[in-house]
Design an enzyme around this catalytic site. Structure first.
Site, PDB file in Angstrom:
ATOM      1  N   THR A   1      33.996  33.367  39.999  1.00 58.97           N
ATOM      2  CA  THR A   1      33.209  33.710  38.813  1.00 58.97           C
ATOM      3  C   THR A   1      32.512  32.369  38.179  1.00 58.97           C
ATOM      4  OG1 THR A   1      34.323  35.625  37.990  1.00 58.97           O
ATOM      5  CG2 THR A   1      32.943  34.409  36.398  1.00 58.97           C
TER       6      THR A   1
ATOM      7  N   ASP B   1      35.052  35.748  46.937  1.00 55.13           N
ATOM      8  CA  ASP B   1      35.781  36.382  45.632  1.00 55.13           C
ATOM      9  C   ASP B   1      37.415  36.293  45.836  1.00 55.13           C
ATOM     10  OD1 ASP B   1      35.377  38.805  43.291  1.00 55.13           O
ATOM     11  OD2 ASP B   1      37.270  38.613  43.941  1.00 55.13           O
ATOM     12  N   SER B   2      38.124  35.853  44.829  1.00 49.92           N
ATOM     13  CA  SER B   2      39.212  35.325  45.212  1.00 49.92           C
ATOM     14  C   SER B   2      40.302  36.434  45.598  1.00 49.92           C
ATOM     15  CB  SER B   2      40.060  34.508  43.931  1.00 49.92           C
ATOM     16  OG  SER B   2      40.457  35.602  43.079  1.00 49.92           O
ATOM     17  N   SER B   3      39.735  37.738  45.594  1.00 42.09           N
ATOM     18  CA  SER B   3      40.637  38.984  46.119  1.00 42.09           C
ATOM     19  C   SER B   3      40.499  38.893  47.630  1.00 42.09           C
ATOM     20  CB  SER B   3      39.795  40.248  45.743  1.00 42.09           C
ATOM     21  OG  SER B   3      39.250  40.219  44.400  1.00 42.09           O
TER      22      SER B   3
ATOM     23  N   ASP C   1      41.314  35.797  40.049  1.00 38.04           N
ATOM     24  CA  ASP C   1      42.542  36.973  40.102  1.00 38.04           C
ATOM     25  C   ASP C   1      43.527  36.642  41.037  1.00 38.04           C
ATOM     26  OD1 ASP C   1      40.638  38.391  38.754  1.00 38.04           O
ATOM     27  OD2 ASP C   1      39.524  39.263  40.607  1.00 38.04           O
TER      28      ASP C   1
ATOM     29  N   THR D   1      51.028  32.623  36.206  1.00 39.05           N
ATOM     30  CA  THR D   1      50.639  34.234  36.319  1.00 39.05           C
ATOM     31  C   THR D   1      49.672  34.447  35.491  1.00 39.05           C
ATOM     32  OG1 THR D   1      52.814  34.766  36.493  1.00 39.05           O
ATOM     33  CG2 THR D   1      51.650  36.368  36.164  1.00 39.05           C
TER      34      THR D   1
ATOM     35  N   GLN E   1      61.196  41.773  37.189  1.00 42.58           N
ATOM     36  CA  GLN E   1      59.824  42.385  36.562  1.00 42.58           C
ATOM     37  C   GLN E   1      59.824  41.881  35.162  1.00 42.58           C
ATOM     38  OE1 GLN E   1      59.632  46.469  36.985  1.00 42.58           O
ATOM     39  NE2 GLN E   1      60.327  46.651  39.015  1.00 42.58           N
TER      40      GLN E   1
HETATM   41  N1  ASP Z   1      37.030  38.445  40.756  1.00 42.07           N
HETATM   42  C1  ASP Z   1      36.946  37.016  40.410  1.00 42.07           C
HETATM   43  C2  ASP Z   1      37.628  36.353  41.551  1.00 42.07           C
HETATM   44  O1  ASP Z   1      38.953  36.274  41.322  1.00 42.07           O
HETATM   45  C3  ASP Z   1      37.301  36.865  39.145  1.00 42.07           C
HETATM   46  C4  ASP Z   1      37.341  35.423  38.685  1.00 42.07           C
HETATM   47  O2  ASP Z   1      36.619  34.502  39.320  1.00 42.07           O
HETATM   48  O3  ASP Z   1      37.683  35.047  37.564  1.00 42.07           O
HETATM   49  O4  ASP Z   1      37.480  35.741  42.284  1.00 42.07           O
END
Ligand code: ASP
Length: 346
Positions: A16, A60-62, A93, A169, A281
């Site tokens: 982001t 995107d970090s996903s 993320d 985290t 957890q």
């Molecule tokens: N979806 C974005 C990512 O992790 C969210 C962010 O950057 O905060 O790449």
């Protein structure tokens, strides 16, 4: 103390922070970091040099993965002697996973590697990105009077707090306080001044060079327990072909159901050479399998304690250790010892 000749390499992986709104579609798109100064005129006021390099395309970090971690390590290794510190801009993320992985892959570094990002893009008026980025850059070049950097560690800086990367985290999807380090105090707080907690910071072993690691084993999985988990589910996971490591997310102090099929499935997996690491957890506290019968079953089956590790640190540590071709017994021994301050062993 920030020296006028200092320089930082800013590595933009995506996320982001580096986004602007497409006026036509309204959607967020990554901008070219060559134009960073256009979006952040504050850069012109910095008294040190900032060079930048970016993932092509930014992600995107996903979409971050082991290849991406290796790419970051490669960039840092190739530029290590040229810069005083490194700032990695990363989506929030999966930032805690990347920070954990890098803490193991960048062994014995004597320069700061600070990850940051933001919840709102730099192109938005209320962005948290500018403050996060400027402070991360300052920390990356900040040194003691003897010339040694204050924080030669892999850290996350977010909303005033500098945290050891492998203790973090992501805790909030919306609030600017997106990260927490539950089991270790923050390394510094940025307010009017940046106040470092020097006694909490790890310094490199003297007379040893930094080492850059690229070997990671992908055959690791996270298994989270929940009431009602079935034998088929557990067995399906523990019988994944080539599986070598499991992070078992248990209850409380490291407890699991007292069911014979469960204990047998775990023991079978351990006997097949799979390393199973017990993490709780709960977000604070530590695993103590001796405490309850529900934990003792795991201990007796050969499960190893992850102490107060985050899941992010445990899974990346397993990838790292297994990637170095160690036997299950060797991996277990290393899991129990802090490699880069990721656990407290009691
Ligand atoms: N979806 C974005 C990512 O992790 C969210 C962010 O950057 O905060 O790449």
């Amino acid at each position: 103390m920030i020296d006028n000749n200092a320089s930082v390499l800013l590595i933009y992986t995506g996320g982001t922070i580096g986004m602007i709104e497409n006026r036509d579609t309204g959607s967020l798109e990554a901008f070219d970091f060559k134009h960073l100064k256009m979006h952040m005129p504050e850069f012109a006021l910095l008294k040190f040099t900032v060079d930048s390099i970016q993932f092509d395309p930014p992600i995107d970090s996903s979409d971050m993965d082991m290849e991406g971690w290796m790419q970051i390590v490669r960039i840092i290794q190739d530029n290590y002697s040229r810069y005083d510190g490194f700032v990695v801009l990363h989506g929030t993320d999966t930032m805690a996973y990347t920070a954990s992985a890098l803490s193991f892959m960048l062994e014995n570094i004597d320069k700061p590697v600070i990850l940051t990002g933001s919840q709102l893009p730099i192109g938005k008026v209320r962005t948290d990105g500018k403050e996060n980025l400027i402070t991360a850059l300052e920390i990356a070049v900040d040194k003691a009077p003897d010339g040694r950097p204050f924080v030669p560690e892999v850290c996350i800086f977010f909303q005033n707090d500098l945290m050891r990367g492998n203790r973090t985290t992501k805790v909030n999807a919306e609030n600017f306080h997106a990260f927490k380090s539950f089991n270790y105090p923050v390394l510094a707080q940025a307010g009017v001044h940046i106040k470092y907690e020097h006694h909490l910071i790890i310094h490199p072993r003297i007379r040893q060079m930094p080492r850059f690691h690229y070997m990671l084993d992908p055959n690791v999985v996270i298994l989270k327990l929940f009431p009602g988990i079935s034998p088929d589910m557990v067995k399906a996971i523990l019988n994944i072909p080539n599986l070598k490591g499991v992070v078992l997310e248990t209850y409380g102090m490291g407890n699991a159901p007292n069911l014979s099929w469960f204990g047998k499935a775990v023991k079978d997996a351990v006997d097949r050479g799979i390393v199973i690491v017990n993490v709780s957890q709960c977000i604070t506290g530590t695993v103590e399998m001796e405490c309850y019968h529900a934990g003792k079953i795991l201990l007796d089956a050969g499960v190893v304690s992850g102490y107060n590790s985050t899941t992010e640190a445990a899974v990346t540590k397993l990838m790292f250790l297994l990637g170095h071709g160690m036997t299950a017994a060797q991996v277990k021994e290393h899991v129990k010892c802090p490699l880069m301050g990721e656990i407290d062993v009691n």
